[in-house]
Design an enzyme around this catalytic site. Structure first.
Site, short mmCIF file in Angstrom:
data_model
loop_
_atom_site.label_atom_id
_atom_site.label_comp_id
_atom_site.label_asym_id
_atom_site.label_seq_id
_atom_site.Cartn_x
_atom_site.Cartn_y
_atom_site.Cartn_z
CG MET A 1 -1.47 1.32 1.58
SD MET A 1 -2.56 1.36 2.98
CE MET A 1 -1.45 1.24 4.35
N PRO A 2 1.01 1.92 -1.13
CG PRO A 2 1.51 2.28 -3.37
CD PRO A 2 0.60 1.51 -2.46
CE1 TYR A 3 0.09 8.73 4.62
CE2 TYR A 3 2.48 8.97 4.72
CZ TYR A 3 1.21 9.41 5.05
OH TYR A 3 1.07 10.53 5.83
CG LEU A 39 -4.83 -1.67 -2.43
CD1 LEU A 39 -4.01 -2.95 -2.57
CD2 LEU A 39 -5.75 -1.74 -1.22
CG HIS A 41 -3.91 5.23 1.50
ND1 HIS A 41 -5.17 5.38 2.02
CD2 HIS A 41 -3.74 3.91 1.29
CE1 HIS A 41 -5.73 4.19 2.14
NE2 HIS A 41 -4.88 3.28 1.69
#
Length: 72
Positions: A1-3, A39, A41
């Site tokens: 999940m990249p943030y 996924l 954010h």
């Protein structure tokens, strides 16, 4: 999940500009890293001019002198 966190000074960052940043960064991460956009954010944090500095001075003081990041 990249943030992804984007920090900008609090000046003229409209809702439309934030929307464009979120969409553009999400598209870039999807295309370059093959990540699922659902996924990914993105957080945009605005920082007061007094709380951001470069060249040893607060951005608020530099702006009052007419100095921006692209001027020497």
């Amino acid at each position: 999940m990249p943030y992804i966190k984007i920090e900008v000074t609090r000046e003229e960052v409209t809702k439309e500009k934030k929307r464009a940043l979120i969409k553009g960064v999400t598209t870039l991460v999807t295309e370059v890293l093959n990540k699922d956009p659902h996924l990914t954010h993105v957080v945009i944090q605005e920082v007061e001019l007094d709380d951001w500095g470069y060249a040893g001075e607060q951005v608020s003081d530099l702006r009052s002198k007419g100095i921006t990041a692209d001027k020497n």
